[in-house]
Design a protein around this motif. Structure first.
Motif: not given
Length: 237
Positions: A157-164
């Motif tokens: 979730l954090l990795m996707i949050h960073d990228r979005m």
């Protein structure tokens, strides 16, 4: 429909290129949409284009003999899809699939490989990014073996949050089940717990991050290791 890029774009890999190298690539970049579940390349087949995402997330998937798949890495606006070409390898055993739709710029493989040969500095930057991606994939292997579903889910979730770069994004429990390589029921149980704690919310195939700091306390150290390596590469250290 693809269109030629006329202005600078926001992809972190392209943004760290020297101006001379970037301007060499610019006439050959075209903007294209990234559609949900769009396959950008298949295992063992020649890669036709390299992609530099601007918005959206692309999963790098490994496929077993029985057809089951698991995510081993992901790429967003920080990098590129098709990095094996920077190493002179025209195919990969992985599958590149768009998990969160968005937009990218792409370049034909022949033009990209020629640019890498002609511009040693471009190759150096790409090799450093390859190292970042290897670290991410290595941490995923360790994470899948050593950490709980809850820790792993918070990490992704954090990795996707960073990228979005926004708090709300499309992500179904079915997709997350594939990403983590676990049963959908396990994903649902963790999602309900995180929502009860006030860390996330979800509705109609979309997830909203409500409390990132608390997610970071639950996520394993794999997230910090991968993020630190990415930032070190961006800084050029």
């Amino acid at each position: 429909m693809a269109k030629t890029v006329q202005t600078p774009i926001y992809n972190r890999l392209l943004s760290v290129l020297p101006d001379e190298v970037y301007r060499k690539l610019l006439p050959h970049l075209e903007t294209v949409p990234l559609s949900f579940k769009q396959v950008l390349f298949q295992p063992g087949r020649s890669i036709d284009y390299v992609y530099f995402p601007i918005h959206g997330v692309v999963s790098l998937l490994t496929t077993m003999a029985d057809g089951t798949q698991a995510e081993v890495g992901l790429v967003g606006y920080e990098g590129m899809v098709g990095i094996s070409l920077a190493l002179g390898i025209p195919t990969t055993p992985l599958r590149g699939v768009v998990q969160i739709p968005g937009e990218a710029v792409r370049m034909r493989t022949d033009i990209f490989t020629a640019a890498v040969r002609e511009k040693p500095l471009l190759q150096e930057i790409l090799l450093r990014y390859t190292h970042v991606l290897i670290v991410q994939i290595s941490q995923s292997v360790a994470c899948n073996s050593l950490h709980t579903v809850e820790q792993r889910m918070c990490r992704w979730l954090l990795m996707i949050h960073d990228r979005m770069r926004r708090d709300r994004f499309p992500l179904t429990q079915e997709t997350f089940s594939q990403i983590l390589g676990v049963r959908r029921a396990s994903v649902g149980a963790v999602a309900r717990k995180l929502r009860a704690l006030g860390l996330i919310d979800y509705d109609r195939g979309e997830i909203t991050i409500l409390n990132r700091l608390e997610l970071e306390t639950i996520a394993c150290e794999c997230f910090d290791i991968s993020r630190a390596e990415l930032e070190r590469w961006i800084r050029g250290n």
